[in-house]
Structures are given as structure tokens and as C-alpha cells.
Design a protein around this motif. Structure first.
Motif, PDB file in Angstrom:
ATOM      1  N   LEU A   1       0.856  -1.187   0.000  1.00 32.98           N
ATOM      2  CA  LEU A   1       0.000   0.000   0.000  1.00 32.98           C
ATOM      3  C   LEU A   1       0.886   1.229   0.000  1.00 32.98           C
ATOM      4  O   LEU A   1       2.040   1.185   0.425  1.00 32.98           O
ATOM      5  CB  LEU A   1      -0.895   0.052   1.247  1.00 32.98           C
ATOM      6  N   ASN A   2       0.313   2.330  -0.442  1.00 31.44           N
ATOM      7  CA  ASN A   2       0.958   3.627  -0.266  1.00 31.44           C
ATOM      8  C   ASN A   2      -0.090   4.577   0.303  1.00 31.44           C
ATOM      9  O   ASN A   2      -1.229   4.609  -0.179  1.00 31.44           O
ATOM     10  CB  ASN A   2       1.495   4.161  -1.591  1.00 31.44           C
ATOM     11  N   VAL A   3       0.265   5.316   1.333  1.00 31.56           N
ATOM     12  CA  VAL A   3      -0.685   6.225   1.976  1.00 31.56           C
ATOM     13  C   VAL A   3      -0.028   7.574   2.219  1.00 31.56           C
ATOM     14  O   VAL A   3       1.198   7.717   2.180  1.00 31.56           O
ATOM     15  CB  VAL A   3      -1.207   5.668   3.327  1.00 31.56           C
ATOM     16  N   SER A   4      -0.865   8.566   2.496  1.00 27.58           N
ATOM     17  CA  SER A   4      -0.380   9.867   2.939  1.00 27.58           C
ATOM     18  C   SER A   4       0.016   9.758   4.409  1.00 27.58           C
ATOM     19  O   SER A   4      -0.822   9.488   5.274  1.00 27.58           O
ATOM     20  CB  SER A   4      -1.465  10.933   2.776  1.00 27.58           C
ATOM     21  N   ALA A   5       1.298   9.952   4.689  1.00 32.00           N
ATOM     22  CA  ALA A   5       1.784   9.853   6.060  1.00 32.00           C
ATOM     23  C   ALA A   5       1.125  10.891   6.963  1.00 32.00           C
ATOM     24  O   ALA A   5       0.724  10.594   8.094  1.00 32.00           O
ATOM     25  CB  ALA A   5       3.297  10.016   6.088  1.00 32.00           C
ATOM     26  N   THR A   6       0.983  12.103   6.477  1.00 29.25           N
ATOM     27  CA  THR A   6       0.416  13.150   7.330  1.00 29.25           C
ATOM     28  C   THR A   6      -1.068  12.916   7.597  1.00 29.25           C
ATOM     29  O   THR A   6      -1.556  13.201   8.687  1.00 29.25           O
ATOM     30  CB  THR A   6       0.621  14.532   6.711  1.00 29.25           C
TER      31      THR A   6
END
Length: 324
Positions: free
Chosen positions: A121-126
Motif C-alpha cells: 500500500l501507499n498512503v499519505s503519512a500526514t
């Protein structure tokens, strides 16, 4: 430094006149992925959890590294500890994603040297950190912004947390400020490490939208090329480890052409068409598993590089130690 609002947090600075509580059961120093996740798992009725957050405008030292991280997450590892850390976080993210927009992409890791295709997965860290913070506050944790921790000293059976706006007495204290831990807690054993990501100007046509997170061996290191949603637009990002040694923590260094010439460009020649639009960089913890120092009873100093990918496990594990 960057105009990438998907991965930069909204201004959460509160009224600087908010009074620090005189006492708390637990004080968490730092509201990044480790601090926010620990507050989320620790907060409950009757337990006074206070999270102190210092977020200077522009983050001049680039110590809030999660803001500039790739946000990529795989949960298949030979190491059973890494596997547990990332699997728990993957399940948490999937559970949260239907209710909150985490700018999530489902893709795979492609390890060119082994031929493996690994779910990822790739997500927005913030956005993930904001979610953890919001839910921790709903559970009763108190977040106080615009306050810097300057030291922690023993006080009877507890600790006095010294800040730029006064002191708070707490039975238990967690140092969770990432690379900034070292400036307040010299007892910390974690080693700092600079990291950089290159945001490229390459287009992402439909035929490239399913590009896997590609791991490329280069000399004694490797490069990684992946897609990320930034400001609702798919971008191509490139990172590297041990292709170019870069210990300059004063700012970004553009060694893009060097990375290409040392082998990345030969393996992925289409990257030679790219220009660098932006360099995202920060100072992180080198170790990517949890390192906890306990210089005094009830004082924990926690460090973990690439904390986003293990945030849920880190928060639960530390909350259990602090809640004991």
C-alpha cells in the motif's frame, strides 16, 4: 520547502495561551507517528494523557521526517518482528480507509533481483498521523501545540517535563520526537540518518498507473521507484539507499545524475527522461525496528525509522508499556 498539500499537515497550532496542565499520568513528547499512535492506543477515561507538540513553521531542520516520507507499506518480510509490525499497521489502515481519505494506493513491490511481487500500500503519512491524533483526542488525550520540550528530570516517583511554557509533572513520560529525541534525551541510543526522495516531472499515462514499487539493486545498495498520490495527482518518486552516501543534514543534495550513472539509469532507462521537480528530505532514525531506552523507571525514549509503516504496532506496544 514543498507545495505538496497531500503530505503536509494543516496548521494545527493552537492558542499559545493555552495553559499547560500541572500534572498528567502520562506525557508524550512528540505528536508524529509514534507519539500520535501511542496516544491513540493509550487514551481512555480516567487516564490523563498529555501530548506536547512543537512544530516550528517550515520545519527548518526537517526533523518531522514522516511528512516527507514515501508512505509505502509492505507486510511480507522474512523477519517475523517486521512482519508483525507492518501486518498490524496494514490492517489498521484498511480498517480506517473507508471512513477517512488516506490517499491510499494499492500496488505491489517488485524486487527485480528475486523476481518477487509482494502486496503493498501507499498512503499519505500526514493524513494517517492526523487520523491517529483526531481519534486520540476523541478518546480523551489532550494535545498541546507550539510547546517545545527542553528537558525531563526526576521528581520523586515521577518526572518533571520542562518546556518553553512551563513544567508538567507526570508519572510516566515517552520521548517520541524522532531524530529530535537526541537533543532532549542524550541517553537515546538511536542513530540519525538522512533520507531523500526525488519527485520527478515524468507523466503518468494510463499504461504507467499500475507500475509496481520497483526495487533495483545498484552496486552495494539499491534504488526504489514508485507512484504516489500527491495533491490528488499521481507522481513518480525515486529513493535510494547506499548508492550515494549523503550525510549532509543542512539541506537537500541533488545527486540524481550520479544515481542514474551508477546503474539505475541502465536498468530503468526511461528514468533518464526525467527532471527533478522537488527533493523531499528529512532526518530519520536509522534503525527500522523499535529501539527503546529506559534511563529511569517510567521514562521511555522510543525511536523507529520508517515509523509510518509500523505506526499501529508501535503505538499499541508503547501504550502497553506506559499503561502498565
Amino acid at each position: 520547502m514543498t507545495d505538496l498539500p497531500t503530505d503536509l499537515p494543516a496548521d494545527t497550532t493552537t492558542d499559545p495561551l493555552v495553559t499547560l496542565p500541572a500534572e498528567a499520568d502520562v506525557v508524550i513528547c512528540g505528536a508524529g507517528p509514534v507519539g500520535a499512535a501511542t496516544a491513540y492506543y493509550l487514551a481512555r477515561p480516567g487516564l490523563r494523557v498529555v501530548v506536547l507538540n512543537y512544530d516550528p513553521p517550515g520545519d527548518p531542520a526537517n526533523l518531522a521526517t514522516y511528512r516527507y516520507s514515501g508512505g509505502s507499506l509492505r507486510w511480507t518480510w522474512p523477519d517475523p518482528v517486521k512482519r508483525e509490525m507492518t501486518t498490524e499497521t496494514e490492517k489498521f489502515i484498511r480498517g480506517a480507509a473507508p471512513q477517512v481519505d488516506l490517499a491510499m494506493l494499492q500496488n505491489t513491490y517488485h524486487l527485480l533481483h528475486t523476481g518477487e511481487l509482494i502486496p503493498a500500500l501507499n498512503v499519505s503519512a500526514t493524513r494517517l498521523v492526523e487520523l491517529l491524533r483526531d481519534q486520540a483526542e476523541e478518546r480523551g488525550a489532550q494535545f498541546i501545540d507550539a510547546v517545545a520540550v527542553t528537558g525531563v528530570r526526576p521528581d520523586g516517583s515521577g518526572h518533571m517535563v520542562e518546556t518553553t511554557r512551563g513544567t508538567v509533572r507526570a508519572g510516566r513520560v515517552l520521548g517520541a520526537m524522532g531524530a529530535a529525541n537526541a537533543s532532549v534525551f542524550p541517553q537515546s541510543s538511536a542513530a540519525p540518518e538522512k533520507r531523500q526522495l526525488f519527485v520527478l516531472d515524468l507523466p503518468v499515462p494510463p499504461e504507467r498507473e499500475q507500475m509496481p514499487h520497483t526495487i533495483v539493486p545498484v552496486g552495494d545498495g539499491f534504488g526504489y521507484v514508485f507512484l504516489k498520490l500527491i495533491d490528488d495527482r499521481l507522481r513518480v518518486l525515486v529513493g535510494q539507499e547506499d548508492i550515494v552516501e549523503d550525510d549532509d543534514t543542512s539541506g537537500p543534495v541533488d545527486h540524481w545524475s550520479t544515481i542514474l550513472d551508477r546503474g539505475l539509469g541502465a536498468t530503468l532507462p526511461w528514468l533518464r527522461e526525467a527532471r527533478v521537480d522537488e527533493i523531499l528530505w528529512g532526518v530519520d532514525t536509522a534503525q527500522k525496528t523499535l529501539v527503546v531506552d529506559e534511563p529511569a523507571t517510567g521514562l521511555l525514549i522510543a525511536n523507529c525509522g520508517s515509523a509510518i509503516r509500523s505506526a499501529a504496532w508501535l503505538g499499541r506496544t508503547l501504550a502497553e508499556r506506559l499503561g502498565a
